[in-house]
Design a protein around this motif. Structure first.
Motif, PDB file in Angstrom:
ATOM      1  N   SER A   1       0.826  -1.210   0.000  1.00  0.00           N
ATOM      2  CA  SER A   1       0.000   0.000   0.000  1.00  0.00           C
ATOM      3  C   SER A   1       0.860   1.260   0.000  1.00  0.00           C
ATOM      4  CB  SER A   1      -0.914  -0.003   1.228  1.00  0.00           C
ATOM      5  OG  SER A   1      -1.678   1.182   1.286  1.00  0.00           O
ATOM      6  N   TYR A   2       1.917   1.268   0.816  1.00  0.00           N
ATOM      7  CA  TYR A   2       2.807   2.434   0.860  1.00  0.00           C
ATOM      8  C   TYR A   2       3.565   2.604  -0.460  1.00  0.00           C
ATOM      9  CZ  TYR A   2       1.996   3.199   5.844  1.00  0.00           C
ATOM     10  OH  TYR A   2       1.413   3.487   7.051  1.00  0.00           O
ATOM     11  N   ILE A   3       3.968   1.498  -1.055  1.00  0.00           N
ATOM     12  CA  ILE A   3       4.642   1.580  -2.361  1.00  0.00           C
ATOM     13  C   ILE A   3       3.700   2.171  -3.403  1.00  0.00           C
ATOM     14  CG2 ILE A   3       5.594   0.206  -4.256  1.00  0.00           C
ATOM     15  CD1 ILE A   3       6.662  -1.733  -2.142  1.00  0.00           C
ATOM     16  N   ASN A   4       2.448   1.683  -3.381  1.00  0.00           N
ATOM     17  CA  ASN A   4       1.459   2.178  -4.343  1.00  0.00           C
ATOM     18  C   ASN A   4       1.179   3.668  -4.137  1.00  0.00           C
ATOM     19  OD1 ASN A   4      -0.458   1.849  -6.452  1.00  0.00           O
ATOM     20  ND2 ASN A   4      -2.100   1.756  -4.951  1.00  0.00           N
ATOM     21  N   ASP A   5       1.031   4.097  -2.883  1.00  0.00           N
ATOM     22  CA  ASP A   5       0.773   5.511  -2.587  1.00  0.00           C
ATOM     23  C   ASP A   5       1.955   6.384  -3.000  1.00  0.00           C
ATOM     24  OD1 ASP A   5      -1.677   4.844  -1.560  1.00  0.00           O
ATOM     25  OD2 ASP A   5      -1.010   4.822   0.536  1.00  0.00           O
ATOM     26  N   PHE A   6       3.158   5.894  -2.735  1.00  0.00           N
ATOM     27  CA  PHE A   6       4.359   6.657  -3.104  1.00  0.00           C
ATOM     28  C   PHE A   6       4.459   6.821  -4.617  1.00  0.00           C
ATOM     29  CE2 PHE A   6       8.821   6.545  -4.474  1.00  0.00           C
ATOM     30  CZ  PHE A   6       9.286   7.712  -3.880  1.00  0.00           C
ATOM     31  N   LEU A   7       4.214   5.733  -5.353  1.00  0.00           N
ATOM     32  CA  LEU A   7       4.276   5.802  -6.815  1.00  0.00           C
ATOM     33  C   LEU A   7       3.158   6.666  -7.390  1.00  0.00           C
ATOM     34  CD1 LEU A   7       5.190   2.104  -7.734  1.00  0.00           C
ATOM     35  CD2 LEU A   7       6.695   4.086  -7.672  1.00  0.00           C
ATOM     36  N   ASN A   8       1.988   6.653  -6.735  1.00  0.00           N
ATOM     37  CA  ASN A   8       0.886   7.511  -7.202  1.00  0.00           C
ATOM     38  C   ASN A   8       1.259   8.985  -7.119  1.00  0.00           C
ATOM     39  OD1 ASN A   8      -0.901   5.489  -7.898  1.00  0.00           O
ATOM     40  ND2 ASN A   8      -1.897   5.447  -5.889  1.00  0.00           N
ATOM     41  N   LYS A   9       2.019   9.360  -6.097  1.00  0.00           N
ATOM     42  CA  LYS A   9       2.430  10.753  -5.951  1.00  0.00           C
ATOM     43  C   LYS A   9       3.559  11.114  -6.907  1.00  0.00           C
ATOM     44  CE  LYS A   9       1.128  10.950  -1.050  1.00  0.00           C
ATOM     45  NZ  LYS A   9       1.632  11.109   0.350  1.00  0.00           N
ATOM     46  N   ARG A  10       4.525  10.222  -7.050  1.00  0.00           N
ATOM     47  CA  ARG A  10       5.689  10.535  -7.879  1.00  0.00           C
ATOM     48  C   ARG A  10       5.464  10.277  -9.363  1.00  0.00           C
ATOM     49  NH1 ARG A  10      10.644  10.885  -5.377  1.00  0.00           N
ATOM     50  NH2 ARG A  10      11.299  11.505  -7.478  1.00  0.00           N
ATOM     51  N   PHE A  11       4.733   9.212  -9.669  1.00  0.00           N
ATOM     52  CA  PHE A  11       4.503   8.831 -11.073  1.00  0.00           C
ATOM     53  C   PHE A  11       3.019   8.522 -11.289  1.00  0.00           C
ATOM     54  CE2 PHE A  11       8.658   7.259  -9.662  1.00  0.00           C
ATOM     55  CZ  PHE A  11       9.510   8.001 -10.480  1.00  0.00           C
ATOM     56  N   PRO A  12       2.169   9.536 -11.381  1.00  0.00           N
ATOM     57  CA  PRO A  12       0.724   9.289 -11.553  1.00  0.00           C
ATOM     58  C   PRO A  12       0.436   8.514 -12.831  1.00  0.00           C
ATOM     59  CG  PRO A  12       1.156  11.593 -10.988  1.00  0.00           C
ATOM     60  CD  PRO A  12       2.480  10.966 -11.290  1.00  0.00           C
TER      61      PRO A  12
ATOM     62  N   SER B   1      -2.066   8.792 -14.822  1.00  0.00           N
ATOM     63  CA  SER B   1      -2.610   9.620 -15.896  1.00  0.00           C
ATOM     64  C   SER B   1      -1.539  10.373 -16.660  1.00  0.00           C
ATOM     65  CB  SER B   1      -3.620  10.631 -15.322  1.00  0.00           C
ATOM     66  OG  SER B   1      -3.012  11.444 -14.336  1.00  0.00           O
ATOM     67  N   GLU B   2      -0.387  10.624 -16.034  1.00  0.00           N
ATOM     68  CA  GLU B   2       0.658  11.413 -16.686  1.00  0.00           C
ATOM     69  C   GLU B   2       1.674  10.540 -17.423  1.00  0.00           C
ATOM     70  OE1 GLU B   2       2.446  14.002 -13.856  1.00  0.00           O
ATOM     71  OE2 GLU B   2       0.557  14.989 -13.308  1.00  0.00           O
ATOM     72  N   ALA B   3       1.996   9.379 -16.880  1.00  0.00           N
ATOM     73  CA  ALA B   3       3.004   8.518 -17.513  1.00  0.00           C
ATOM     74  C   ALA B   3       2.623   7.065 -17.278  1.00  0.00           C
ATOM     75  CB  ALA B   3       4.387   8.821 -16.946  1.00  0.00           C
ATOM     76  N   THR B   4       1.653   6.586 -18.051  1.00  0.00           N
ATOM     77  CA  THR B   4       1.126   5.236 -17.833  1.00  0.00           C
ATOM     78  C   THR B   4       2.194   4.166 -18.066  1.00  0.00           C
ATOM     79  OG1 THR B   4      -1.044   6.008 -18.583  1.00  0.00           O
ATOM     80  CG2 THR B   4      -0.702   3.632 -18.492  1.00  0.00           C
ATOM     81  N   THR B   5       2.898   4.244 -19.190  1.00  0.00           N
ATOM     82  CA  THR B   5       3.899   3.229 -19.523  1.00  0.00           C
ATOM     83  C   THR B   5       5.039   3.228 -18.515  1.00  0.00           C
ATOM     84  OG1 THR B   5       3.358   3.497 -21.854  1.00  0.00           O
ATOM     85  CG2 THR B   5       5.416   2.374 -21.340  1.00  0.00           C
ATOM     86  N   ARG B   6       5.535   4.424 -18.211  1.00  0.00           N
ATOM     87  CA  ARG B   6       6.633   4.538 -17.257  1.00  0.00           C
ATOM     88  C   ARG B   6       6.216   4.021 -15.887  1.00  0.00           C
ATOM     89  NH1 ARG B   6       9.439  10.269 -15.499  1.00  0.00           N
ATOM     90  NH2 ARG B   6      11.134   9.406 -14.238  1.00  0.00           N
ATOM     91  N   ARG B   7       5.004   4.380 -15.478  1.00  0.00           N
ATOM     92  CA  ARG B   7       4.508   3.932 -14.171  1.00  0.00           C
ATOM     93  C   ARG B   7       4.367   2.421 -14.141  1.00  0.00           C
ATOM     94  NH1 ARG B   7       1.035   5.028  -9.801  1.00  0.00           N
ATOM     95  NH2 ARG B   7       1.073   3.079  -8.632  1.00  0.00           N
ATOM     96  N   ALA B   8       3.891   1.828 -15.231  1.00  0.00           N
ATOM     97  CA  ALA B   8       3.711   0.370 -15.274  1.00  0.00           C
ATOM     98  C   ALA B   8       5.045  -0.346 -15.097  1.00  0.00           C
ATOM     99  CB  ALA B   8       3.056  -0.027 -16.590  1.00  0.00           C
ATOM    100  N   ILE B   9       6.073   0.145 -15.787  1.00  0.00           N
ATOM    101  CA  ILE B   9       7.405  -0.489 -15.692  1.00  0.00           C
ATOM    102  C   ILE B   9       7.960  -0.342 -14.282  1.00  0.00           C
ATOM    103  CG2 ILE B   9       9.776  -0.386 -16.523  1.00  0.00           C
ATOM    104  CD1 ILE B   9       8.641   0.553 -19.226  1.00  0.00           C
ATOM    105  N   ILE B  10       7.862   0.875 -13.727  1.00  0.00           N
ATOM    106  CA  ILE B  10       8.374   1.109 -12.368  1.00  0.00           C
ATOM    107  C   ILE B  10       7.606   0.273 -11.349  1.00  0.00           C
ATOM    108  CG2 ILE B  10       8.603   2.852 -10.552  1.00  0.00           C
ATOM    109  CD1 ILE B  10       9.108   4.907 -12.741  1.00  0.00           C
ATOM    110  N   SER B  11       6.291   0.160 -11.542  1.00  0.00           N
ATOM    111  CA  SER B  11       5.476  -0.630 -10.608  1.00  0.00           C
ATOM    112  C   SER B  11       5.879  -2.097 -10.624  1.00  0.00           C
ATOM    113  CB  SER B  11       3.989  -0.497 -10.975  1.00  0.00           C
ATOM    114  OG  SER B  11       3.538   0.819 -10.779  1.00  0.00           O
ATOM    115  N   ILE B  12       6.051  -2.644 -11.828  1.00  0.00           N
ATOM    116  CA  ILE B  12       6.418  -4.067 -11.936  1.00  0.00           C
ATOM    117  C   ILE B  12       7.754  -4.340 -11.271  1.00  0.00           C
ATOM    118  CG2 ILE B  12       7.059  -5.879 -13.573  1.00  0.00           C
ATOM    119  CD1 ILE B  12       4.978  -4.663 -15.496  1.00  0.00           C
TER     120      ILE B  12
END
Length: 437
Positions: free
Chosen positions: A52-63, A65-76
């Motif tokens: 949950s904290y990882i998800n919240d942190f990534l939502n703030k730094r890499f939303p 809506s702004e960078a879907t592809t980049r966020r997907a790679i960082i999330s994985i």
């Protein structure tokens, strides 16, 4: 993490500890019960809260809506690394610290590799749910925002268009009454004919002013009637020439555009019998042209600027094609775009709210499909591993569905997060937008 989520997590942890204690614990003692509760709470809170904290942190730094592809790679990458660390920590605390089932050396020697791998899959399942939920919430907000913006754009365009059209009614009436006032003194008989013609023309103005586009044929017929009205006043001082192609008659132009341009010709040029004003209306390529010989008169008062500016603005709301103006020492020409089709509404240049909603809905379906596939993979594959190890431990066949299905899930993820054809379309749109700036 919100208070409601913490309470839900506590109930899940307690329920899980009850299942493990009554279903898989041989000695039903208070110590074993407390140990089971502590272990279950540890796994639940470390894995759930960590993700949950990882998800919240990534939502703030890499939303999303702004960078879907980049966020997907960082999330994985981040959830794979983080969940591996958290699972190894929880299993170490469980088997080495709490249960004392192994030493530190035995734990890291590979004895618990399968348990670690199985627990990592469960952790990834929890993480997939959390990230999917976060993505859906942000996508829903973005979709709603886009729909509201498109509605505002459409309403603004319609209001602007209505404002421009409402200029025509009083403008035409005011100028016609000025002409009639002049004729009453100069020629009462002509003034009477002018009044009859003006009533017919004004009926057309009232009928067409609420339309976005009219056929060239209707506009030409109206222009001919209006020219006859002008001839009533100016007689041999003004001459009109019509040379419009028949194939253009079924196309479309902005209503009352010819009337405004003809009025401008009369307003800004002097006309006498010896030096008549010649006005031509003709087809040229995909435009309808109005041209007059330049005989500029001195302006007593500043022009209101309603005529030509009104036409340009109305065209800009309906099409990307521009109104062209040519001026030389001998002539003045205005080219009106002739449109092949008639738009249904003003917001043709912008995506309507319905289209925005449909795109958002389609996107949600794509992502729900991917996360359903990923969730099924995380549930079914560990189950197959357990069945394989119980029924035939010497023949490990679970690798085949794990690898085959895993490749399919990866391909599905590439498609869902825009690394394939969607990425190409996005780049094409970006290049076109840069060229249009």
């Amino acid at each position: 993490m919100k208070r409601r989520n913490l309470i839900t997590l506590c109930w899940i942890s307690l329920a899980t500890s009850m299942i493990f204690f009554f279903g898989f614990t041989d000695e039903k003692t208070l110590n074993n019960f407390l140990l089971t509760v502590v272990v279950c709470f540890m796994y639940s809170f470390v894995l759930a809260m960590g993700n949950s904290y990882i998800n919240d942190f990534l939502n703030k730094r890499f939303p999303w809506s702004e960078a879907t592809t980049r966020r997907a790679i960082i999330s994985i990458v981040s959830i794979l690394i983080a969940n591996t660390i958290m699972v190894y920590f929880c299993n170490y605390m469980n088997f080495v610290v709490f249960q004392k089932a192994a030493t530190t050396e035995e734990y890291f020697s590979g004895k618990f590799s399968f348990i670690n791998w199985f627990t990592i899959n469960i952790a990834l399942l929890i993480s997939a749910f959390l990230h999917a939920k976060g993505f859906m919430e942000e996508l829903k907000k973005t979709s709603r925002k886009e729909v509201v913006e498109q509605k505002l754009i459409a309403k603004s365009a319609n209001a602007q268009f209505e404002s421009l059209k409402n200029q025509l009614d009083p403008h035409f009436l005011f100028n016609s009454l000025n002409v009639l006032s002049s004729l009453i003194d100069e020629n009462p008989n002509q003034a009477q004919k002018f009044t009859v013609s003006m009533s017919k023309i004004y009926r057309y103005v009232l009928e067409q002013k609420d339309k976005e586009l009219v056929t060239v044929e209707d506009e030409i017929e109206f222009a001919r009637t209006y020219c006859e009205l002008l001839k009533t006043r100016f007689e041999d001082s003004v001459d009109f020439i019509f040379d419009v192609r028949k194939e253009d008659y079924r196309r479309f132009v902005v209503p009352l555009s010819l009337q405004l341009l003809l009025e401008n010709c009369i307003k800004h040029n002097f006309a006498t019998s010896s030096r008549p004003l010649i006005i031509k209306i003709f087809s040229e390529n995909d435009t309808l042209c109005i041209e007059n010989n330049l005989q500029v008169r001195e302006q007593i008062k500043e022009s209101s600027g309603i005529g030509l500016a009104n036409i340009v603005q109305r065209y800009s709301l309906l099409t990307k094609r521009n109104v062209f103006i040519e001026k030389s020492e001998d002539y003045f020409k205005v080219k009106l775009p002739v449109l092949v089709s008639k738009p249904n509404e003003i917001s043709i240049k912008t995506d309507t709210s319905d289209k925005a909603y449909e795109r958002a809905q389609k996107r949600v379906k794509e992502l729900k499909s991917f996360y359903s596939n990923l969730t099924s993979y995380c549930i079914v594959i560990p189950s197959l591993v357990i069945i394989n190890l119980i029924t035939s431990p010497n023949h490990l066949w679970f690798y085949y569905p794990m690898l085959g299905w895993g490749i399919g899930v990866a391909a599905h993820g590439v498609s869902a997060f825009g690394l394939g054809k969607r990425w190409e379309d996005k780049k094409i749109r970006e290049i076109l937008e840069k060229q249009n700036k």
